[in-house]
Design an enzyme around this catalytic site. Structure first.
Site, PDB file in Angstrom:
ATOM      1  N   ASP A 104      -9.879  -4.654  -4.499  1.00  0.00           N
ATOM      2  CA  ASP A 104      -9.187  -3.628  -3.710  1.00  0.00           C
ATOM      3  C   ASP A 104      -9.821  -2.279  -4.022  1.00  0.00           C
ATOM      4  O   ASP A 104      -9.665  -1.745  -5.119  1.00  0.00           O
ATOM      5  CB  ASP A 104      -7.700  -3.613  -4.075  1.00  0.00           C
ATOM      6  CG  ASP A 104      -6.884  -2.670  -3.195  1.00  0.00           C
ATOM      7  OD1 ASP A 104      -7.486  -1.802  -2.517  1.00  0.00           O
ATOM      8  OD2 ASP A 104      -5.653  -2.789  -3.190  1.00  0.00           O
ATOM      9  N   HIS A 107      -7.872  -5.389  -0.270  1.00  0.00           N
ATOM     10  CA  HIS A 107      -6.639  -4.649   0.015  1.00  0.00           C
ATOM     11  C   HIS A 107      -5.831  -5.444   1.040  1.00  0.00           C
ATOM     12  O   HIS A 107      -5.777  -5.094   2.224  1.00  0.00           O
ATOM     13  CB  HIS A 107      -6.986  -3.256   0.535  1.00  0.00           C
ATOM     14  CG  HIS A 107      -5.823  -2.314   0.553  1.00  0.00           C
ATOM     15  ND1 HIS A 107      -5.196  -1.882  -0.592  1.00  0.00           N
ATOM     16  CD2 HIS A 107      -5.166  -1.708   1.583  1.00  0.00           C
ATOM     17  CE1 HIS A 107      -4.224  -1.054  -0.276  1.00  0.00           C
ATOM     18  NE2 HIS A 107      -4.171  -0.949   1.040  1.00  0.00           N
ATOM     19  N   SER A 123       0.828  -1.201   0.000  1.00  0.00           N
ATOM     20  CA  SER A 123       0.000   0.000   0.000  1.00  0.00           C
ATOM     21  C   SER A 123       0.871   1.262   0.000  1.00  0.00           C
ATOM     22  O   SER A 123       1.628   1.481  -0.954  1.00  0.00           O
ATOM     23  CB  SER A 123      -0.963  -0.042   1.196  1.00  0.00           C
ATOM     24  OG  SER A 123      -1.982   0.919   1.060  1.00  0.00           O
TER      25      SER A 123
END
Length: 218
Positions: A163, A194, A110
């Site tokens: 995601d 995610h 991320s």
């Protein structure tokens, strides 16, 4: 801004205190996590490497726990300038921490993936490989971007079909940018949110094994 960002080296988790001249893999966590978050991946990674998991330099707004590399809230959320500042702070940490490692690779999730890619853009000669999971390449141009079109460092980009954290515009930008600035491999995982799956970890292990196989003995 970047000079004020400092990574707390005392918080860094190492897989081994006796690192010698082992190849180094650095883990960069996501928003609201910390240096402990990705360290659980170590058993899934190739053997024969030193692994360092670093703590991002910022604290997100209360009540969010953990650490962050750059703000994602407000009008300047996900600012490329802030991503660059975080990457510069990371590179200063790496200058002191890398030691005699013959090669350095990055694995970011991320926010950490965005910072890992930005660090590669700032200092492409420093890294043997970058695994960017559920992240993106920051928009805008950097001085070494043209060099990347020739160097084409190995990059693995993994993300899930479900995601909904990374904005579609950033995914689209990354899908256009990475193929021309890296030797790109990767996969879109059906049903993955995610997060990181065991299937993705198997692909990352293979990617990092190729990195290790390509290191020239000193």
């Amino acid at each position: 801004m970047s000079e004020n960002l400092t990574i707390d080296d005392t918080a860094t988790r190492w897989s081994s205190a006796d690192r010698g001249r082992m190849p180094l893999l650095v883990l960069l966590h996501g928003y609201g996590a910390d240096e402990h978050d990705l360290f659980g991946l170590v058993p899934y990674l190739p053997e024969g490497i030193a692994v360092a998991s670093v703590a991002a330099p910022l604290a997100p707004p209360w009540p969010m726990p953990g650490r962050s590399w750059y703000p994602i809230e407000g009008l300047d959320g996900r600012s490329p300038v802030a991503v660059t500042a975080a990457a510069e702070a990371f590179l200063r940490w790496l200058d002191a921490a890398a030691g005699e490692a013959p090669s350095v690779a990055l694995l970011g999730f991320s926010q950490g993936a965005a910072v890992a890619l930005q660090a590669m853009r700032l200092a492409p000669e420093r890294f043997g490989a970058v695994a960017a999971l559920s992240g993106y390449a920051a928009p805008g141009d950097l001085p070494e971007d043209e060099a990347l079109t020739t160097l084409r460092p190995p990059v693995f980009w993994g993300r899930g079909t479900h995601d909904d954290v990374i904005p579609p515009t950033l995914i689209d930008h990354t899908a256009q940018w990475l193929p021309t600035h890296s030797e790109l491999s990767g996969r879109v995982y059906t049903g993955l949110t995610h997060s990181i799956s065991e299937e993705e970890l198997a692909d990352v292990r293979l990617f990092l094994t190729k990195w290790l196989d390509g290191i020239t003995p000193s």
